[in-house]
Design an enzyme around this catalytic site. Structure first.
Site, PDB file in Angstrom:
ATOM      1  N   ARG A 114      32.114  12.010  45.607  1.00 17.11           N
ATOM      2  CA  ARG A 114      33.426  11.222  45.251  1.00 17.11           C
ATOM      3  C   ARG A 114      33.728   9.990  44.649  1.00 17.11           C
ATOM      4  NH1 ARG A 114      37.584  13.631  48.563  1.00 17.11           N
ATOM      5  NH2 ARG A 114      39.388  11.886  47.126  1.00 17.11           N
ATOM      6  N   GLU A 115      32.367   9.252  45.371  1.00 20.49           N
ATOM      7  CA  GLU A 115      32.381   8.266  44.900  1.00 20.49           C
ATOM      8  C   GLU A 115      32.063   8.013  42.967  1.00 20.49           C
ATOM      9  OE1 GLU A 115      29.835   4.742  46.631  1.00 20.49           O
ATOM     10  OE2 GLU A 115      29.560   3.649  45.368  1.00 20.49           O
ATOM     11  N   ARG A 116      31.302   9.035  42.679  1.00 19.64           N
ATOM     12  CA  ARG A 116      29.985   9.037  41.432  1.00 19.64           C
ATOM     13  C   ARG A 116      30.941   9.438  40.150  1.00 19.64           C
ATOM     14  NH1 ARG A 116      24.590   9.891  44.020  1.00 19.64           N
ATOM     15  NH2 ARG A 116      24.293   7.401  44.955  1.00 19.64           N
ATOM     16  N   GLY A 135      26.854   1.990  42.557  1.00 22.35           N
ATOM     17  CA  GLY A 135      27.008   3.545  43.498  1.00 22.35           C
ATOM     18  C   GLY A 135      25.555   4.687  42.873  1.00 22.35           C
ATOM     19  N   ALA A 170      33.885   7.088  39.631  1.00 22.38           N
ATOM     20  CA  ALA A 170      33.067   6.629  38.721  1.00 22.38           C
ATOM     21  C   ALA A 170      33.096   6.813  37.022  1.00 22.38           C
ATOM     22  CB  ALA A 170      31.799   5.330  38.706  1.00 22.38           C
TER      23      ALA A 170
END
Ligand SMILES: Cc1cc2nc3c(=O)[nH]c(=O)nc-3n(C[C@H](O)[C@H](O)[C@H](O)COP(=O)(O)OP(=O)(O)OC[C@H]3O[C@@H](n4cnc5c(N)ncnc54)[C@H](O)[C@@H]3O)c2cc1C
Length: 380
Positions: free
Chosen positions: A242-244, A364, A247
């Site tokens: 989700r973070e990637r 990340g 981003a």
């Protein structure tokens, strides 16, 4: 075909207005101060429903589809600084996804709901002084004592670290068990033994506070564990997707803003008797970059579609994040170049965008970590 409906577009207008009215007018002051008022801003976002777009209504969320999150991140990417959008993304896509999916009902009531409503600021603490890329090497440990964990260790480079009310913390709960001996624990920051040891000075993203955190025999109930003890590494690897993704969305949006801003500047800036934009070399470079940005956007949207279809998107999200970091460096470098001396000035937005964007290839999961994941999944 666009994945966005009329409702998505209406929401886009709301977020765009929010960025223009609530973030951009303060961006210079917050950059100068090295921090932004996270509690005040998150409350306003919570009131809009923007901090829990996809989370269940039971925990204050909106229960909407993930394309709303894409719209939100695209519009945040257009802000006049990246520090604040990054801090918001920590709250929505970095410290809450595992809690929302695997946390107990009680844990979600205590920590997810206030985060979604904007009543609490969250942070995610994985990195340590001796373990960044190599997550399996973390040393912060939690030892069981009755119904409590006793957490001891240090976390480094933690976004929202000086303002957070709770920290989703990856700890070692079993010695010598490698990545199988880790757990994700929610640590409230008001407890004895928790401390912010340093606020860090950075190359960019000044408006976001980044901290070193110390855990000195911090007592947390075992009930604060997200999912099963011992599964923390796997949960964090999932949470990283989700973070990637977020981003990558913010990156293509920032890149597009930088190129369009540069085109307008070059239209009015004259040299050798004509606008700089009249040079074919300049036009071709900017056209090439817009093409690459479109490719990144399509790859990212494809990744979202696959994720919504239930697929494991580790490979695609890693590819998108890798490309996002590299492209953002390329775009910001070329745009700054075309601004000339003006681009090198602090007062010019492109210089901030250039500094801020450099983080994408590091945070990340660095580019090389993305390459390692892709190579592994390709069986190399
Ligand atoms: C502004 C900022 C905010 C951050 N926010 C957070 C946060 O909120 N929470 C959190 O947990 N962390 C956060 N981080 C930490 C970030 O995730 C780490 O910096 C990142 O994962 C890299 O770890 P490291 O810095 O320890 O680099 P190292 O692991 O020391 O690696 C250094 C470099 O070596 C190269 N490298 C690494 N592995 C390989 C390999 N296998 N092969 C070849 N080359 C390799 C890469 O180029 C890498 O950049 C933040 C960092 C910054 C700078």
């Amino acid at each position: 075909m666009t994945p966005f409906s009329e409702e998505h577009e209406l929401f886009r207008q709301t977020v765009r207005r929010f960025v223009e009215e609530e973030i951009n007018p303060h961006a210079d002051a917050w950059e100068e101060a090295g921090i932004f008022p996270a509690h005040a801003l998150f409350k306003k976002l919570g009131d809009l429903g923007a901090l829990g777009l996809t989370y269940p209504e039971e925990y204050g969320g909106m229960g909407l589809d993930y394309w709303y999150s894409v719209v939100f991140a695209e519009e945040l990417g257009r802000a006049d600084c990246n520090g604040v959008p990054m801090a918001i993304a920590v709250q929505t896509d970095m410290c809450t996804p595992a809690l929302a999916e695997f946390g107990s009902h009680e844990l979600k009531k205590r920590f997810l709901e206030p985060a979604v409503k904007g009543d609490a600021v969250g942070a995610i603490a994985v990195s340590e002084p001796d373990a960044g890329s190599d997550v399996a090497a973390i040393r912060t440990r939690a030892e069981r004592d009755g119904d409590d964990w006793v957490v001891t260790g240090q976390k480094l480079y933690i976004t929202n670290g000086t303002q957070a009310d709770w920290v989703c913390t990856l700890v070692r709960t079993q010695a010598d068990a490698g990545y199988r001996g880790m757990s994700l624990i929610v640590v409230p920051t008001g407890v004895p033994g928790f401390g912010v040891s340093r606020k860090l000075r950075k190359l960019g993203n000044y408006s976001s506070d980044t901290a070193e955190l110390t855990f000195d025999a911090v007592r947390v109930p075992v009930a604060n564990t997200i999912g099963e003890p011992g599964k923390g590494f796997y949960l964090q690897m999932q949470q990283f997707q989700r973070e990637r993704l977020v981003a990558s969305v913010m990156a293509y949006s920032q890149c597009e803003k930088a190129v369009r801003m540069t085109i307008e500047y070059l239209r009015s800036r004259e040299a050798f008797g004509k606008p700089l934009l009249a040079n074919q070399a300049v036009q071709f470079r900017l056209a090439e970059l817009l093409t690459e940005i479109e490719l990144l956007k399509r790859l990212t949207h494809h990744c979202v579609e696959q994720m919504l279809g239930g697929a494991d998107v580790t490979r695609l999200a890693s590819m998108a994040k890798l490309k996002a970091g590299r492209l953002a460096r390329d775009v910001m470098d070329s745009c700054l170049q075309y601004y000339g001396g003006m681009g090198y000035m602090q007062e010019t937005l492109i210089s901030r965008m250039y500094r801020d964007a450099r983080l994408i290839s590091i945070g990340g999961g660095a580019d090389e970590v993305m390459l390692g994941i892709i190579a592994k999944l390709e069986g190399m």
